[in-house]
Design a protein around this motif. Structure first.
Motif, PDB file in Angstrom:
ATOM      1  N   LEU A 179      -4.674   8.136 -11.753  1.00  0.00           N
ATOM      2  CA  LEU A 179      -4.163   8.646 -10.486  1.00  0.00           C
ATOM      3  C   LEU A 179      -2.987   7.460 -10.038  1.00  0.00           C
ATOM      4  CD1 LEU A 179      -4.255  10.231  -7.813  1.00  0.00           C
ATOM      5  CD2 LEU A 179      -5.755   8.027  -6.958  1.00  0.00           C
ATOM      6  N   LYS A 180      -1.742   8.262  -9.851  1.00  0.00           N
ATOM      7  CA  LYS A 180      -0.582   7.191  -9.547  1.00  0.00           C
ATOM      8  C   LYS A 180      -0.108   7.598  -8.096  1.00  0.00           C
ATOM      9  CE  LYS A 180       0.793   6.853 -14.373  1.00  0.00           C
ATOM     10  NZ  LYS A 180       1.674   7.142 -15.352  1.00  0.00           N
ATOM     11  N   LEU A 181      -0.177   6.589  -7.281  1.00  0.00           N
ATOM     12  CA  LEU A 181       0.395   6.872  -5.989  1.00  0.00           C
ATOM     13  C   LEU A 181       2.070   5.857  -5.815  1.00  0.00           C
ATOM     14  CD1 LEU A 181      -2.887   5.515  -4.577  1.00  0.00           C
ATOM     15  CD2 LEU A 181      -2.204   8.024  -4.594  1.00  0.00           C
ATOM     16  N   ASN A 182       2.671   6.716  -5.122  1.00  0.00           N
ATOM     17  CA  ASN A 182       4.167   6.026  -4.758  1.00  0.00           C
ATOM     18  C   ASN A 182       3.913   4.893  -3.753  1.00  0.00           C
ATOM     19  OD1 ASN A 182       6.273   5.534  -3.286  1.00  0.00           O
ATOM     20  ND2 ASN A 182       7.255   7.510  -3.732  1.00  0.00           N
ATOM     21  N   SER A 183       4.315   3.876  -4.370  1.00  0.00           N
ATOM     22  CA  SER A 183       4.174   2.569  -3.733  1.00  0.00           C
ATOM     23  C   SER A 183       5.623   1.930  -3.349  1.00  0.00           C
ATOM     24  CB  SER A 183       3.398   1.586  -4.546  1.00  0.00           C
ATOM     25  OG  SER A 183       4.280   1.251  -5.793  1.00  0.00           O
ATOM     26  N   LYS A 184       6.598   2.890  -3.440  1.00  0.00           N
ATOM     27  CA  LYS A 184       7.967   2.072  -2.917  1.00  0.00           C
ATOM     28  C   LYS A 184       7.950   2.230  -1.365  1.00  0.00           C
ATOM     29  CE  LYS A 184      12.803   2.994  -3.206  1.00  0.00           C
ATOM     30  NZ  LYS A 184      13.306   1.860  -3.739  1.00  0.00           N
ATOM     31  N   ASP A 185       8.279   1.020  -0.875  1.00  0.00           N
ATOM     32  CA  ASP A 185       8.219   0.743   0.707  1.00  0.00           C
ATOM     33  C   ASP A 185       6.984   0.768   1.282  1.00  0.00           C
ATOM     34  OD1 ASP A 185      11.101   0.494   0.496  1.00  0.00           O
ATOM     35  OD2 ASP A 185      11.553   2.509   0.754  1.00  0.00           O
ATOM     36  N   PHE A 186       5.914   0.776   0.530  1.00  0.00           N
ATOM     37  CA  PHE A 186       4.444   0.717   1.117  1.00  0.00           C
ATOM     38  C   PHE A 186       3.497  -0.049   0.078  1.00  0.00           C
ATOM     39  CE2 PHE A 186       0.552   3.076   1.701  1.00  0.00           C
ATOM     40  CZ  PHE A 186       0.394   3.099   3.141  1.00  0.00           C
ATOM     41  N   ALA A 187       2.906  -0.966   0.779  1.00  0.00           N
ATOM     42  CA  ALA A 187       1.799  -1.693   0.296  1.00  0.00           C
ATOM     43  C   ALA A 187       0.570  -1.133   0.820  1.00  0.00           C
ATOM     44  CB  ALA A 187       2.125  -3.311   0.734  1.00  0.00           C
ATOM     45  N   PHE A 188      -0.442  -0.950  -0.386  1.00  0.00           N
ATOM     46  CA  PHE A 188      -1.824  -0.638  -0.229  1.00  0.00           C
ATOM     47  C   PHE A 188      -2.721  -1.913   0.026  1.00  0.00           C
ATOM     48  CE2 PHE A 188      -0.175   3.274  -2.344  1.00  0.00           C
ATOM     49  CZ  PHE A 188      -0.887   4.225  -1.646  1.00  0.00           C
ATOM     50  N   LYS A 189      -3.213  -2.216   0.950  1.00  0.00           N
ATOM     51  CA  LYS A 189      -3.422  -3.531   1.499  1.00  0.00           C
ATOM     52  C   LYS A 189      -5.241  -3.385   0.901  1.00  0.00           C
ATOM     53  CE  LYS A 189      -0.727  -4.369   5.040  1.00  0.00           C
ATOM     54  NZ  LYS A 189       0.470  -5.147   4.937  1.00  0.00           N
ATOM     55  N   ASN A 190      -5.769  -4.410   0.680  1.00  0.00           N
ATOM     56  CA  ASN A 190      -7.324  -4.488   0.230  1.00  0.00           C
ATOM     57  C   ASN A 190      -7.830  -3.229  -0.782  1.00  0.00           C
ATOM     58  OD1 ASN A 190      -7.609  -6.413   2.133  1.00  0.00           O
ATOM     59  ND2 ASN A 190      -7.767  -4.886   3.695  1.00  0.00           N
ATOM     60  N   GLN A 191      -6.949  -3.020  -1.660  1.00  0.00           N
ATOM     61  CA  GLN A 191      -7.068  -1.930  -2.871  1.00  0.00           C
ATOM     62  C   GLN A 191      -6.806  -2.863  -4.198  1.00  0.00           C
ATOM     63  OE1 GLN A 191      -8.594   0.612  -2.368  1.00  0.00           O
ATOM     64  NE2 GLN A 191      -8.511   0.297  -0.164  1.00  0.00           N
ATOM     65  N   ALA A 192      -7.792  -2.746  -4.952  1.00  0.00           N
ATOM     66  CA  ALA A 192      -7.581  -3.252  -6.312  1.00  0.00           C
ATOM     67  C   ALA A 192      -6.836  -2.105  -7.245  1.00  0.00           C
ATOM     68  CB  ALA A 192      -8.832  -3.690  -7.283  1.00  0.00           C
ATOM     69  N   LEU A 193      -5.523  -1.921  -7.036  1.00  0.00           N
ATOM     70  CA  LEU A 193      -4.770  -1.002  -7.843  1.00  0.00           C
ATOM     71  C   LEU A 193      -4.004  -1.532  -8.970  1.00  0.00           C
ATOM     72  CD1 LEU A 193      -3.457   0.944  -4.564  1.00  0.00           C
ATOM     73  CD2 LEU A 193      -5.552   1.359  -5.975  1.00  0.00           C
ATOM     74  N   ILE A 194      -3.793  -0.828  -9.904  1.00  0.00           N
ATOM     75  CA  ILE A 194      -2.909  -1.099 -11.107  1.00  0.00           C
ATOM     76  C   ILE A 194      -1.606  -0.739 -11.127  1.00  0.00           C
ATOM     77  CG2 ILE A 194      -2.981  -0.612 -13.529  1.00  0.00           C
ATOM     78  CD1 ILE A 194      -6.150   0.285 -13.410  1.00  0.00           C
ATOM     79  N   SER A 195      -0.812  -1.390 -11.428  1.00  0.00           N
ATOM     80  CA  SER A 195       0.712  -1.079 -11.354  1.00  0.00           C
ATOM     81  C   SER A 195       1.032  -0.458 -12.671  1.00  0.00           C
ATOM     82  CB  SER A 195       1.646  -2.525 -11.440  1.00  0.00           C
ATOM     83  OG  SER A 195       2.811  -2.148 -11.600  1.00  0.00           O
TER      84      SER A 195
END
Length: 120
Positions: A66-82
Motif C-alpha cells: 500500500l503506497k501513499l503520497n507523502s509529498k508535503d505531508f507527514a504521517f505521524k505515529n505510523q511505522a510506514l516504509i519508504s
C-alpha cells in the motif's frame, strides 16, 4: 485473518475504490495493481502539476504494498516504509479487521489533506 495475497489485495482495493467517485482518477486497475491520481491542474512551487499520485495498491512478490503520497505531508505515529519518490506505506502479508481499519484511516487522512490543499 486473511493470508491469501489476492484476497488481501481485493479487500483493500474494495475499501479504496470509492475514492474514484470523490475526485480521483484510476490509472491502473489490474489483478495486481490499483492506483488513484488527482488530475486537477494546479500551480505548485512555480510548476504546473496536472496529476498527483494519491494512493496505490500492488501485489509484489509475497506481499501486498500500500503506497501513499507523502509529498508535503507527514504521517505521524505510523511505522510506514519508504518506497521512494515521495511514497510511504505498508507491506502486508496478513490482513485482519484491525489492519484494514488502520489502512482505511490512513487513506482517509490523506484524502482530507488533498481536500484541504484543493488538490481534488
Amino acid at each position: 485473518m486473511k493470508t491469501d495475497l489476492v484476497e488481501i489485495f481485493q479487500t483493500i482495493r474494495a475499501s479504496v475504490q470509492p475514492y474514484a467517485t470523490r475526485g480521483y482518477t484510476v490509472h491502473e486497475n489490474s489483478e495486481t495493481g490499483y492506483d488513484l491520481y488527482s488530475e486537477k491542474n494546479i500551480q505548485y512551487d512555480d510548476i504546473k502539476v496536472t496529476e498527483r499520485f494519491f494512493v496505490g495498491l500492488y501485489i509484489n512478490g509475497s506481499e501486498v504494498e500500500l503506497k501513499l503520497n507523502s509529498k508535503d505531508f507527514a504521517f505521524k505515529n505510523q511505522a510506514l516504509i519508504s518506497f521512494g519518490d515521495d511514497k510511504l506505506g505498508l507491506k502486508i502479508s496478513e490482513l485482519d479487521e484491525a489492519k484494514l481499519k488502520e489502512i482505511e484511516t490512513l487513506v482517509e487522512i490523506l484524502h482530507t489533506h488533498f481536500k484541504e490543499n484543493e488538490w481534488i
